[in-house]
Write a protein that holds these residues in place. Structure first.
Motif, mmCIF file in Angstrom:
data_model
loop_
_atom_site.group_PDB
_atom_site.id
_atom_site.type_symbol
_atom_site.label_atom_id
_atom_site.label_comp_id
_atom_site.label_asym_id
_atom_site.label_seq_id
_atom_site.Cartn_x
_atom_site.Cartn_y
_atom_site.Cartn_z
ATOM 1 N N GLY A 168 0.832 -1.185 0.000
ATOM 2 C CA GLY A 168 0.000 0.000 0.000
ATOM 3 C C GLY A 168 0.875 1.246 0.000
ATOM 4 O O GLY A 168 2.069 1.184 0.155
ATOM 5 N N GLY A 169 0.254 2.366 -0.210
ATOM 6 C CA GLY A 169 0.995 3.615 -0.230
ATOM 7 C C GLY A 169 1.620 3.875 -1.585
ATOM 8 O O GLY A 169 1.354 3.190 -2.563
ATOM 9 N N ASN A 170 2.460 4.881 -1.653
ATOM 10 C CA ASN A 170 3.118 5.236 -2.899
ATOM 11 C C ASN A 170 4.631 5.236 -2.732
ATOM 12 O O ASN A 170 5.142 5.527 -1.665
ATOM 13 N N SER A 171 5.317 4.917 -3.776
ATOM 14 C CA SER A 171 6.768 4.979 -3.802
ATOM 15 C C SER A 171 7.155 5.941 -4.903
ATOM 16 O O SER A 171 6.863 5.702 -6.071
ATOM 17 N N SER A 172 7.774 7.034 -4.535
ATOM 18 C CA SER A 172 8.089 8.033 -5.542
ATOM 19 C C SER A 172 9.473 7.829 -6.157
ATOM 20 O O SER A 172 9.752 8.349 -7.220
ATOM 21 N N GLY A 173 10.348 7.090 -5.519
ATOM 22 C CA GLY A 173 11.665 6.837 -6.098
ATOM 23 C C GLY A 173 12.459 8.111 -6.284
ATOM 24 O O GLY A 173 12.311 9.070 -5.548
ATOM 25 N N MET A 174 13.286 8.131 -7.318
ATOM 26 C CA MET A 174 14.119 9.300 -7.578
ATOM 27 C C MET A 174 13.289 10.423 -8.182
ATOM 28 O O MET A 174 12.242 10.187 -8.771
ATOM 29 N N THR A 175 13.794 11.643 -8.023
ATOM 30 C CA THR A 175 13.091 12.778 -8.600
ATOM 31 C C THR A 175 13.436 12.909 -10.081
ATOM 32 O O THR A 175 14.450 12.371 -10.547
ATOM 33 N N LEU A 176 12.605 13.640 -10.782
ATOM 34 C CA LEU A 176 12.874 13.909 -12.190
ATOM 35 C C LEU A 176 14.183 14.680 -12.328
ATOM 36 O O LEU A 176 14.964 14.443 -13.256
ATOM 37 N N ARG A 177 14.462 15.575 -11.393
ATOM 38 C CA ARG A 177 15.724 16.339 -11.411
ATOM 39 C C ARG A 177 16.922 15.390 -11.330
ATOM 40 O O ARG A 177 17.893 15.542 -12.074
ATOM 41 N N ASP A 178 16.862 14.425 -10.422
ATOM 42 C CA ASP A 178 17.953 13.444 -10.308
ATOM 43 C C ASP A 178 18.099 12.624 -11.582
ATOM 44 O O ASP A 178 19.212 12.351 -12.032
ATOM 45 N N TYR A 179 16.987 12.222 -12.165
ATOM 46 C CA TYR A 179 17.017 11.428 -13.382
ATOM 47 C C TYR A 179 17.663 12.211 -14.530
ATOM 48 O O TYR A 179 18.524 11.701 -15.240
ATOM 49 N N LEU A 180 17.240 13.470 -14.692
ATOM 50 C CA LEU A 180 17.812 14.290 -15.760
ATOM 51 C C LEU A 180 19.296 14.540 -15.531
ATOM 52 O O LEU A 180 20.099 14.497 -16.472
ATOM 53 N N ALA A 181 19.675 14.789 -14.285
ATOM 54 C CA ALA A 181 21.083 15.006 -13.969
ATOM 55 C C ALA A 181 21.907 13.747 -14.252
ATOM 56 O O ALA A 181 23.019 13.829 -14.781
ATOM 57 N N ALA A 182 21.360 12.591 -13.930
ATOM 58 C CA ALA A 182 22.078 11.336 -14.189
ATOM 59 C C ALA A 182 22.312 11.145 -15.683
ATOM 60 O O ALA A 182 23.399 10.719 -16.105
ATOM 61 N N LYS A 183 21.311 11.462 -16.488
ATOM 62 C CA LYS A 183 21.467 11.343 -17.945
ATOM 63 C C LYS A 183 22.514 12.324 -18.466
ATOM 64 O O LYS A 183 23.339 11.972 -19.319
ATOM 65 N N ALA A 184 22.481 13.551 -17.972
ATOM 66 C CA ALA A 184 23.464 14.551 -18.409
ATOM 67 C C ALA A 184 24.875 14.149 -17.974
ATOM 68 O O ALA A 184 25.837 14.279 -18.737
ATOM 69 N N MET A 185 25.005 13.634 -16.759
ATOM 70 C CA MET A 185 26.321 13.231 -16.256
ATOM 71 C C MET A 185 26.852 12.037 -17.043
ATOM 72 O O MET A 185 28.050 11.971 -17.352
ATOM 73 N N GLN A 186 25.987 11.122 -17.382
ATOM 74 C CA GLN A 186 26.393 9.969 -18.184
ATOM 75 C C GLN A 186 26.937 10.438 -19.533
ATOM 76 O O GLN A 186 27.951 9.933 -20.015
#
Length: 74
Positions: free
Chosen positions: A22-40
């Motif tokens: 039950g409940g929600n899992s938000s995981g990583m933020t969109l900001r973190d995801y975009l930063a990870a792609k840019a860093m890669q």
């Protein structure tokens, strides 16, 4: 002042049919995801491998912040 995160990158519900959860899992933020792609992208570019890891991270979050700002424009 906190940074705009863009909310969760991959939100999902944790409503499991076989007991518990039950409940929600938000995981990583969109900001973190975009930063990870840019860093890669920067770290895989041989022309940029003179940068320190910290320089890659600062640049990547700058890219992510710019993308979120552009995304919020009408």
């Amino acid at each position: 002042m906190s940074k705009e995160t863009g909310g969760p990158a991959f939100p999902r519900s944790n409503n499991f049919s076989s007991g518990g959860g039950g409940g929600n899992s938000s995981g990583m933020t969109l900001r973190d995801y975009l930063a990870a792609k840019a860093m890669q992208a920067t770290q895989s570019n041989p022309e940029w491998n003179h940068w320190s890891t910290e320089q890659h991270a600062v640049y990547a979050y700058g890219v992510a912040d710019a993308m979120l700002a552009e995304r919020s424009k009408p």
